[in-house]
Design a protein around this motif. Structure first.
Motif, short mmCIF file in Angstrom:
data_model
loop_
_atom_site.label_atom_id
_atom_site.label_comp_id
_atom_site.label_asym_id
_atom_site.label_seq_id
_atom_site.Cartn_x
_atom_site.Cartn_y
_atom_site.Cartn_z
N ASP A 84 0.84 -1.20 0.00
CA ASP A 84 0.00 0.00 0.00
C ASP A 84 0.88 1.25 0.00
OD1 ASP A 84 1.05 -0.04 2.49
OD2 ASP A 84 -0.84 -0.13 3.58
N TRP A 115 -3.40 -6.65 -3.38
CA TRP A 115 -3.90 -5.56 -2.53
C TRP A 115 -4.59 -4.54 -3.42
CZ3 TRP A 115 -0.90 -3.75 2.33
CH2 TRP A 115 -0.43 -4.86 3.03
N GLY A 200 3.02 -7.26 3.84
CA GLY A 200 1.92 -7.60 4.74
C GLY A 200 1.35 -8.95 4.36
N ILE B 219 -5.85 -5.67 12.95
CA ILE B 219 -6.46 -5.04 11.77
C ILE B 219 -6.98 -6.07 10.79
CG2 ILE B 219 -5.10 -2.93 11.95
CD1 ILE B 219 -3.42 -4.05 9.59
N HIS B 220 -7.07 -7.32 11.22
CA HIS B 220 -7.60 -8.33 10.30
C HIS B 220 -9.07 -8.64 10.59
CE1 HIS B 220 -4.11 -10.43 8.05
NE2 HIS B 220 -4.38 -9.25 7.60
N ALA B 253 -11.07 -2.07 12.60
CA ALA B 253 -10.74 -1.79 11.20
C ALA B 253 -11.58 -2.64 10.25
CB ALA B 253 -9.26 -2.05 10.96
N ASP B 288 -10.96 0.51 6.89
CA ASP B 288 -10.16 -0.69 6.55
C ASP B 288 -8.72 -0.31 6.25
OD1 ASP B 288 -12.76 -1.86 6.45
OD2 ASP B 288 -11.95 -3.42 5.13
N GLU B 289 -8.49 0.95 5.90
CA GLU B 289 -7.17 1.39 5.49
C GLU B 289 -6.22 1.38 6.70
OE1 GLU B 289 -4.15 2.51 3.26
OE2 GLU B 289 -4.57 3.83 4.93
N GLN B 290 -5.12 0.63 6.56
CA GLN B 290 -4.23 0.37 7.69
C GLN B 290 -3.79 1.63 8.44
OE1 GLN B 290 -0.50 -1.31 6.43
NE2 GLN B 290 -0.02 -2.18 8.44
N TYR B 293 -6.50 3.89 9.94
CA TYR B 293 -6.93 3.33 11.23
C TYR B 293 -5.94 3.71 12.33
CZ TYR B 293 -7.94 -0.31 14.70
OH TYR B 293 -8.23 -0.98 15.86
N GLU B 318 1.97 -1.28 11.95
CA GLU B 318 1.41 -0.30 12.88
C GLU B 318 1.69 -0.66 14.35
OE1 GLU B 318 -0.21 -2.36 11.11
OE2 GLU B 318 -1.48 -3.56 12.41
N TYR C 121 3.46 5.89 8.17
CA TYR C 121 4.45 4.81 8.20
C TYR C 121 5.82 5.35 8.65
CZ TYR C 121 6.89 0.60 6.48
OH TYR C 121 7.61 -0.56 6.37
#
Lengths: 305, 422, 225
Positions: A84, A115, A200, B219-220, B253, B288-290, B293, B318, C121
């Motif tokens: 992402d 993804w 991921g 987050i799953h 999430a 849902d976006e890592q 969230y 994260e 990130y």
């Protein structure tokens, strides 16, 4: 002038670290925000005034490079963009370098993503790397983009035996039955190599478990540094090479330039980012030393009391 | 004379033999596949220099049913062309043709030089197929003999996975056995897990400080067993929270996790006799976006300053961002994940970390229910199997490599077969 | 009854999927169930999206603390939804990909979502430093081992690692810091990772059996006594 630009922050960083060291000897801890500030300067300086270091490919990177280099021209390679935007700065340089290398060796690439966010990043590679560097290559002949398909490992489970069942058309809706590359490709087993870039889930590990191992296809992986240790159990049998983090990308780029001098002037984000990474590592190492000194001095102080 | 006669006759027979060989060679060059193509298709030549480009076709082509499948695959095995060489090979590959019943041949795959087998997984059960394979040069193709007709068969049991079945049976059997033993009332020892012992204190601290408890279930989605493990712990945690009359907030999430989380907390509050204190707002969907969230959860931590943070489930990049933010607001943090790459971050930044299997054991441990504790004991049988196999494997590999002892190599080969899942 | 139905479904599906590994005609079941889950998860998004809208509209209406952020959330949500749904600014017709270059969706994604994600990130760089400062301390023997390993790996990932130990003769090349870092990753680290993975695998088996057999039911909101 750039030299002065580099020197001033470097002197500030190392001067500051010495000052913190002296404070640590007196048993004083460092505040979190001070650490953040040092990291900021250490990362920003080499970005603004590039500092580059010589890189040599380690065996784990060299193996993958050699495999792509030694495959006969025209081999078919599947490349999956499984990341992402957040991960992109770390892994997109690998995706770019790998695509450049494959196309320079005249291999055919099938691009895909597991993804949803990978699709736009794949477009970026196509738009800003492949189109300018290989203007003569034709979409659908030399490479094909089949896009994203939802289903994570479910997608892998299907394409391992029937690729077109999951991807009947390319991203523009052109049926794959009419695409020349797919004359030779029925399933993942027919690819000469699979490259997966990500970190991921689903990512390189899932590619090994669901495709590489059952179909006996070699896998090359480009992953975020933090995930690389997870792949070592599969190296070198199932995963023939791993590019781990920016260092992996930098090693690959230097090997690419060495073997294909035409890429001398290409954008080398991996090598460029090794400067900030190196300086940040040095600063972190210094803070570990300072932290330990402060800890022992503090403990001695408490015992004395 | 006899000598002369003999010489003449030997000369004559030599000449005849040479002539015969010459004719054979010429015939072979002119019709390169005429002998080996008794019932195969004719070669397809695309150039005038076909004679120069002639290649030997593949031989010994056999089509057989692929074992242990649903009748949807046939396997082809052959000996590659003698012209298939690593260096200076004129062969550019092989093309596999399939004939369905009495139909026309259809090219189904192209394979690189050096190939000697192909698995056709596009066949239908009970249909009849035959195959031939053409050796490809730049300009022509040289077909092989056609195989006998064959139809794919379905097998009902995959005997290739017999060992896997036995291993699964041993581990699952051990789990069920210990569950039964525990049910009969036998006391089982389970070691102390510090992170789980601390839950009551952590929730108590939040009550004393008047601040909320933040529960982050990874987050799953619900298809990840780590999320299920997190929800099982949530059941126990929210019950304690309901008893202590503290507050809980759970940002998620995934939509399905939101629904499941609400159900879990709601029934905990009901079990504690405080259904009125429950509100759907305790569990909120973020995105849902890592990293979207992560940004939201970090914001919640900084604004609400929770006294206790639970980070349990599937975490990725994260993990450290969340754990460090939690640490910076002074929360006591209990983390747990089965992602080995994220464990170091949790260990560095959290007060307690449930390492891998401890996350899955947590619910059983917290419930103290004998049947659940029994299942943990059953796991140990799996560990014993793993330890024994690893020890034998290491010894066998060492002896096989260092002293080339064949018997040890046999043990290694056997172990590879037993523990292969393919 | 509220628990009986889901427990029965869990038992049946769980058992069927385990059995399907050994029975080829059932081999496709896992794939089918995965697809079913994805379909359900897609519909469940309406629940999540609905919840998000409800929470923020309420917050806005009641002027709760930080209600300004809710405006940003709602604006972002509706703009992205509209851009994707109506394919605003797509270069081709309605059949082209939703995120085709040039579309509004692509532009927002490329110029807003990508930098925002990267920013979050990149916080890792700061947090790795602060966590390392706090965690790598020689408090006891184990912590000292961790500290030494961390030091070698950090140095090994920089060119300084090689510079400092380049003088080490080739016969002792393992002692060069980059090689030592690779050895730590490949040997002790890998051994530890594998042990954890085996533990996790067994933990998953045990947990799954508890779920399938209905011994563990707290995830259904019950058995909280």
């Amino acid at each position: 002038m750039p030299n002065v630009g580099v020197l001033v922050p470097l002197v500030a960083i190392f001067g500051g670290l010495i000052w913190l060291l002296v404070r640590a000897i007196r048993g004083r801890e460092v505040e979190r925000r001070v650490i953040f500030m040092f990291i900021f300067v250490a990362v920003a300086t080499p970005i603004l005034f590039p500092i580059t270091f010589q890189e040599h490919a380690t065996p784990v990177v060299k193996n993958l490079f050699d495999r792509i280099e030694n495959l006969p021209s025209g081999s078919t390679i599947l490349m999956s963009f499984d990341f992402d935007p957040a991960m992109a700065p770390e892994v997109q340089p690998m995706a770019n370098a790998l695509s450049r290398h494959c196309l320079a060796r005249e291999h055919k690439i099938v691009f895909m993503c597991l993804w949803a966010t990978g699709q736009s990043l794949l477009n970026t590679t196509l738009e800003y790397v492949i189109r300018p560097d290989f203007p003569h290559l034709v979409d659908g002949v030399d490479f094909v983009n089949v896009g994203y398909k939802a289903g994570n490992e479910g997608v892998l489970n299907v394409i391992v035996s029937d690729f077109k069942k999951m991807f009947p058309t390319d991203v523009n809706g052109v049926p794959l039955d009419g695409v020349e590359i797919f004359d030779k490709v029925g399933s993942c087993k027919d690819f000469d190599l699979i490259l997966t870039v990500g970190g991921g889930r689903p990512g390189p590990k899932e590619w090994v478990l669901f495709v590489g191992d059952p179909a006996d296809v070699p896998i090359g992986a480009g992953v975020a540094a933090v995930v690389a240790p997870q792949l070592y159990p599969y190296y070198p049998r199932q995963v023939i090479g791993i590019l781990g983090g920016i260092k992996g990308a930098a090693e690959y780029e230097s090997e690419l330039v060495k073997t294909h001098p035409r890429f001398e002037n290409m954008e080398k984000p991996g090598l460029r980012m090794m400067g900030p990474q190196t300086l940040a590592h040095v600063v972190i190492l210094a803070f570990i030393v300072i932290g330990n000194i402060a800890f022992f001095r503090g403990r001695r102080g408490k015992k004395t009391e | 004379m006899s000598f002369h006669r003999g010489r003449t006759s030997s000369l004559a027979s030599g000449l005849t033999a040479r002539l015969a060989i010459f004719i054979i060679v010429i015939a072979f060059l002119v019709t390169p596949t005429s002998w080996s193509q008794a019932d195969g298709p004719d070669p397809v030549l695309a150039g005038s220099d076909s004679a120069l480009a002639s290649l030997a076709p593949i031989t010994s082509l056999v089509a057989e049913d692929n074992t242990y499948d649903n009748g949807n695959a046939l396997r082809l095995i052959w000996v590659p062309s003698i012209d298939d060489r690593l260096i200076d090979s004129k062969i550019i590959g092989y093309r596999v043709y399939r004939l369905a019943g009495a139909g026309e041949p259809r090219a189904i795959a192209e394979l690189p030089p050096g190939s000697n087998q192909y698995l056709d997984e596009t066949v239908l059960r009970d249909s009849v197929y035959s195959y031939y394979i053409s050796t490809l040069s730049e300009r022509a193709e040289f077909p092989s003999n056609r195989t006998a007709a064959i139809s794919p068969q379905r097998e009902w049991i995959n005997l290739d996975r017999g060992y896997l079945f036995l291993i699964a049976l041993a581990i699952a059997g051990a789990v069920i056995y210990y569950v039964t033993v525990a049910k009969r009332g036998k006391k089982l020892f389970v070691r102390k897990i510090a992170g789980l012992e601390a839950i009551d204190d952590a929730v108590g601290r939040a009550t004393e400080m008047g601040r909320p408890v933040l529960f982050i279930p990874g987050i799953h989605d619900m298809d990840d067993v780590q999320t299920l493990a997190a929800l099982t712990i949530l059941g126990r945690v929210s019950r304690t929270i309901a008893d202590y009359e503290s507050k809980i907030f759970m940002p998620v999430a995934r939509s399905l996790v939101m629904t499941a989380g609400r159900e879990v907390i709601k029934s905990s509050y009901q079990a504690a006799g405080r259904p009125d204190a429950y509100s759907d707002d305790m569990v909120n969907y973020i995105t849902d976006e890592q990293f979207g969230y992560v940004a939201a959860v970090d914001g919640i931590m900084v604004r609400e300053k929770p006294a206790t943070v639970f980070l349990l489930g599937a975490f990725f990049a994260e993990s450290l961002i969340l754990a460090e933010t939690g640490n910076s607001v002074g929360a006591i943090q209990i983390a747990g994940t089965a992602r080995p790459a994220q464990l170091p971050f949790f260990i560095a930044a959290c007060d307690f970390t449930l390492i891998g299997e401890e996350l899955f054991a947590a619910s059983a441990y917290l419930s103290g229910e004998p049947r659940q504790l029994g299942s943990l004991k059953g796991q140990d049988v799996g560990k014993v199997i793993a330890m024994v196999v690893m020890t034998v494997g290491v010894i066998a590999l060492t002896f096989a490599e260092a002293w080339k002892i064949e018997f040890m190599q046999d043990i290694l080969d056997r172990l590879s077969i037993i523990f292969s899942t393919n | 009854m509220r628990q009986l139905v889901p427990l029965t479904i869990t038992f049946c599906v769980g058992t069927l999927l385990i059995v399907s590994v050994f029975i080829p005609p059932l081999g496709d079941l896992e794939r089918t169930f995965t697809l079913w889950f994805d379909i359900i998860a897609v519909f469940a998004f309406f629940l999540g999206g609905g919840n998000l809208l409800r929470v923020h509209i309420n917050k806005l209406r009641r002027r709760k603390t930080d209600w300004g952020f809710s405006i940003v959330t709602l604006a972002g949500f509706s703009t992205m939804l509209a851009a994707g749904l109506f394919k605003i600014g797509n270069p081709g017709d309605i059949a082209t990909a939703v995120d085709a270059p040039g579309s509004m969706f692509y532009t927002i994604f490329d110029s807003v979502v990508v930098p925002l994600g990267s920013t979050m990130y990149s916080l890792l760089a700061f947090f790795v430093a602060s966590a390392s400062y706090r965690a790598f301390r020689a408090k006891n023997r184990e912590a000292t081992l961790l500290l030494v390993a961390a030091f070698i790996i950090l140095l090994g990932r920089t060119p300084f690692g090689l510079m400092l130990t380049e003088w080490v003769p080739d016969s002792f090349s393992l002692l060069q810091i980059p090689n030592l870092a690779i050895w730590i990753m490949n040997s002790p680290n890998l051994a530890g990772q594998r042990a954890i993975m085996i533990g996790i695998g067994l933990g998953v088996i045990s947990m799954s059996l508890r779920l399938i057999l209905g011994i563990e039911r707290s995830y259904l909101g019950g058995d909280n006594a």
